[in-house]
Design a protein around this motif. Structure first.
Motif, PDB file in Angstrom:
ATOM      1  N   GLY A 182     -29.339  -1.273  44.594  1.00  0.00           N
ATOM      2  CA  GLY A 182     -28.334  -1.435  43.553  1.00  0.00           C
ATOM      3  C   GLY A 182     -28.307  -0.360  42.494  1.00  0.00           C
ATOM      4  N   ASP A 183     -29.187   0.630  42.569  1.00  0.00           N
ATOM      5  CA  ASP A 183     -29.229   1.671  41.546  1.00  0.00           C
ATOM      6  C   ASP A 183     -28.025   2.607  41.634  1.00  0.00           C
ATOM      7  N   ASP A 184     -27.577   3.031  40.471  1.00  0.00           N
ATOM      8  CA  ASP A 184     -26.570   4.089  40.350  1.00  0.00           C
ATOM      9  C   ASP A 184     -27.361   5.376  40.113  1.00  0.00           C
ATOM     10  N   VAL A 185     -27.260   6.327  41.032  1.00  0.00           N
ATOM     11  CA  VAL A 185     -28.149   7.493  41.036  1.00  0.00           C
ATOM     12  C   VAL A 185     -27.346   8.791  40.929  1.00  0.00           C
ATOM     13  N   VAL A 186     -27.833   9.706  40.110  1.00  0.00           N
ATOM     14  CA  VAL A 186     -27.306  11.067  40.026  1.00  0.00           C
ATOM     15  C   VAL A 186     -28.375  12.023  40.524  1.00  0.00           C
ATOM     16  N   VAL A 187     -27.999  12.922  41.428  1.00  0.00           N
ATOM     17  CA  VAL A 187     -28.868  13.995  41.885  1.00  0.00           C
ATOM     18  C   VAL A 187     -28.265  15.306  41.401  1.00  0.00           C
ATOM     19  N   GLY A 216     -32.034  18.655  46.997  1.00  0.00           N
ATOM     20  CA  GLY A 216     -30.983  17.801  46.475  1.00  0.00           C
ATOM     21  C   GLY A 216     -30.308  17.012  47.584  1.00  0.00           C
ATOM     22  N   CYS A 217     -30.046  17.678  48.715  1.00  0.00           N
ATOM     23  CA  CYS A 217     -29.440  16.996  49.858  1.00  0.00           C
ATOM     24  C   CYS A 217     -30.348  15.879  50.380  1.00  0.00           C
ATOM     25  N   LEU A 218     -31.644  16.168  50.452  1.00  0.00           N
ATOM     26  CA  LEU A 218     -32.588  15.143  50.908  1.00  0.00           C
ATOM     27  C   LEU A 218     -32.633  13.974  49.928  1.00  0.00           C
ATOM     28  N   HIS A 219     -32.565  14.272  48.637  1.00  0.00           N
ATOM     29  CA  HIS A 219     -32.573  13.203  47.631  1.00  0.00           C
ATOM     30  C   HIS A 219     -31.341  12.309  47.765  1.00  0.00           C
ATOM     31  N   VAL A 220     -30.192  12.905  48.057  1.00  0.00           N
ATOM     32  CA  VAL A 220     -28.979  12.091  48.225  1.00  0.00           C
ATOM     33  C   VAL A 220     -29.169  11.106  49.368  1.00  0.00           C
ATOM     34  N   ARG A 221     -29.642  11.608  50.499  1.00  0.00           N
ATOM     35  CA  ARG A 221     -29.809  10.733  51.658  1.00  0.00           C
ATOM     36  C   ARG A 221     -30.917   9.707  51.449  1.00  0.00           C
ATOM     37  N   LEU A 222     -31.993  10.119  50.803  1.00  0.00           N
ATOM     38  CA  LEU A 222     -33.087   9.188  50.566  1.00  0.00           C
ATOM     39  C   LEU A 222     -32.668   8.094  49.590  1.00  0.00           C
ATOM     40  N   ALA A 259     -29.554   2.625  47.017  1.00  0.00           N
ATOM     41  CA  ALA A 259     -28.661   2.927  45.895  1.00  0.00           C
ATOM     42  C   ALA A 259     -27.237   2.496  46.220  1.00  0.00           C
ATOM     43  N   ARG A 260     -26.554   1.960  45.232  1.00  0.00           N
ATOM     44  CA  ARG A 260     -25.177   1.511  45.476  1.00  0.00           C
ATOM     45  C   ARG A 260     -24.183   2.651  45.318  1.00  0.00           C
ATOM     46  N   ARG A 261     -24.557   3.667  44.538  1.00  0.00           N
ATOM     47  CA  ARG A 261     -23.714   4.852  44.401  1.00  0.00           C
ATOM     48  C   ARG A 261     -24.608   6.059  44.136  1.00  0.00           C
ATOM     49  N   VAL A 262     -24.292   7.171  44.807  1.00  0.00           N
ATOM     50  CA  VAL A 262     -25.039   8.414  44.613  1.00  0.00           C
ATOM     51  C   VAL A 262     -24.048   9.515  44.271  1.00  0.00           C
ATOM     52  N   THR A 263     -24.278  10.157  43.143  1.00  0.00           N
ATOM     53  CA  THR A 263     -23.408  11.244  42.681  1.00  0.00           C
ATOM     54  C   THR A 263     -24.184  12.556  42.731  1.00  0.00           C
ATOM     55  N   LEU A 264     -23.568  13.582  43.317  1.00  0.00           N
ATOM     56  CA  LEU A 264     -24.201  14.894  43.417  1.00  0.00           C
ATOM     57  C   LEU A 264     -23.572  15.833  42.396  1.00  0.00           C
ATOM     58  N   VAL A 265     -24.405  16.459  41.584  1.00  0.00           N
ATOM     59  CA  VAL A 265     -23.964  17.389  40.546  1.00  0.00           C
ATOM     60  C   VAL A 265     -24.460  18.794  40.891  1.00  0.00           C
ATOM     61  N   GLU A 266     -23.593  19.782  40.777  1.00  0.00           N
ATOM     62  CA  GLU A 266     -23.954  21.165  41.100  1.00  0.00           C
ATOM     63  C   GLU A 266     -23.083  22.097  40.273  1.00  0.00           C
ATOM     64  N   LEU A 267     -23.677  23.199  39.817  1.00  0.00           N
ATOM     65  CA  LEU A 267     -22.957  24.169  38.987  1.00  0.00           C
ATOM     66  C   LEU A 267     -21.943  24.974  39.803  1.00  0.00           C
ATOM     67  N   ARG A 275     -21.462   3.240  30.768  1.00  0.00           N
ATOM     68  CA  ARG A 275     -22.794   2.638  30.897  1.00  0.00           C
ATOM     69  C   ARG A 275     -23.887   3.690  31.087  1.00  0.00           C
ATOM     70  N   GLY A 276     -23.630   4.714  31.847  1.00  0.00           N
ATOM     71  CA  GLY A 276     -24.661   5.662  32.250  1.00  0.00           C
ATOM     72  C   GLY A 276     -25.257   5.265  33.585  1.00  0.00           C
ATOM     73  N   VAL A 277     -26.217   6.027  34.055  1.00  0.00           N
ATOM     74  CA  VAL A 277     -26.784   5.783  35.391  1.00  0.00           C
ATOM     75  C   VAL A 277     -28.221   5.291  35.306  1.00  0.00           C
ATOM     76  N   ASP A 278     -28.629   4.601  36.365  1.00  0.00           N
ATOM     77  CA  ASP A 278     -29.986   4.042  36.411  1.00  0.00           C
ATOM     78  C   ASP A 278     -31.042   5.109  36.647  1.00  0.00           C
ATOM     79  N   VAL A 279     -30.732   6.075  37.518  1.00  0.00           N
ATOM     80  CA  VAL A 279     -31.719   7.088  37.883  1.00  0.00           C
ATOM     81  C   VAL A 279     -31.041   8.454  37.964  1.00  0.00           C
TER      82      VAL A 279
END
Length: 348
Positions: A166-171, A178-184, A190-198, A234-238
């Protein structure tokens, strides 16, 4: 045999070496795959305080046992194996209390011991002593098995940050880690995973492979505003900062939800190791900030099992496979972000 040795920053040499012979408490392997990473880029560019050249580098290693020392039990020629990179002593207070990833006496393959950018290498007693030689699951390729080492580091980090159902996660950071973290994170529930990149190109390349639920290009929008908009304030859990950017760590505190957890996974440059953050946000939101940089032998076994079971696939993350002579090119591909995971195959 052929090896690639590091002599000095900018000086990597593809050269001949004598075939190694294992001692009584060692194992010799034929190296089939050694993947490259950002640490190899750092070593090539600036050396490393724990590495005394000349040294065969490469620490994400998978291969085949070809010779076993007379005092070694449990292994035989033909066994397919993956080798841990960070080698704890197994005897200090941290190790005996289950904290092998932060062993103060840690040594490493490719640093104190010759690594995997070679046709053959020795697995030293120090690795065998802490059960750091792992069997590759049936059906898993050597290239995939070599990715177990960085994946083990991601497993350690997400365990410390308690990523779960159920965590909302930002990588933050769309490199291999980073790719491995998204999949893990997704595998961890996690209920939602957001990927951030410059960099937009890197973001699109990574997102096309690992399919995060959302993406944010930090070069185009304000990351804090974008995350808060995405979460309705709200912000994200992790948040996992898988990048060497202090601003990413500072921003993670700003968009953390109440009782949120933040993993400082990517280390900062040694000449810019400090950040400024709002301590009151940590205080009033009851935030947890954890560090993470390595892994334990147990994390490596877990990584192999998860890859082998298909829970966290890695094959499609290997965008380049190169022969041993092309290690310098592999390092440049990693440095430039042209690919995701670059694997050296010394027997090709």
């Amino acid at each position: 045999m052929k090896v690639v040795r590091f002599y000095a920053p900018g000086d990597l040499r593809y050269e001949d070496a004598d075939d190694p012979t294992p001692g009584p408490d060692e194992v010799k392997i034929k190296v089939w795959a050694t993947s490259t990473c950002g640490t190899d880029v750092k070593i090539f560019g600036a050396g490393h305080q724990n590495l005394d050249p000349p040294r065969v580098i490469g620490h994400e290693i998978a291969g085949e046992v070809v010779e076993v020392g007379t005092a070694v039990d449990g292994w035989q020629p033909g066994d397919r194996v993956q080798v841990i990179a960070a080698v704890p002593c197994g005897e200090c207070e941290e190790c005996t209390h289950g904290k092998m990833s932060v062993c103060p006496n840690q040594v490493s393959m490719g640093y104190q011991f010759d690594g995997g950018f070679a046709e053959y290498m020795i697995v030293p007693r120090a690795v065998l002593k802490v059960d750091g030689l792992n069997r590759i699951p049936e059906g898993l390729s050597y290239a995939e098995a070599s990715v177990a080492e960085p994946f083990a580091c991601a497993i350690n980090a997400q365990s410390l940050a308690r990523v779960g159902e159920g965590d909302d996660v930002v990588v933050v950071g769309s490199g291999p880690i980073g790719c491995l973290h998204v999949r893990l994170a997704r595998a961890n529930g996690a209920r939602r995973v957001t990927l951030v990149e410059l960099n937009r190109r890197r973001l699109d390349q990574a997102a096309g492979l690992v399919k995060p639920d959302e993406t944010i290009c930090a070069g185009e929008v304000d990351v804090v505003e974008a995350v808060m908009d995405l979460t309705n304030g709200r912000g994200v859990d992790v948040t996992i900062t898988a990048t060497a950017a202090g601003v990413a760590q500072e921003q993670a505190v700003q968009y953390a939800a109440r009782q949120g957890r933040i993993s400082f996974f990517g280390g900062l440059p040694k000449d810019r190791p400090t950040i400024t953050l709002d301590s009151n946000l940590v205080h009033y939101r009851e935030l947890t900030i954890v560090g993470a940089n390595g892994s334990s032998p147990a994390n490596n076994k877990d990584a192999l099992e998860r890859i082998g079971s298909g829970a966290v696939p890695v094959l499609d993350l290997i965008t380049h496979r190169l022969p041993l002579v092309d290690v310098p090119r592999a390092i440049e591909i990693v440095r430039s972000g042209e690919g995701i995971k670059v694997t050296i195959e010394p027997q090709s």
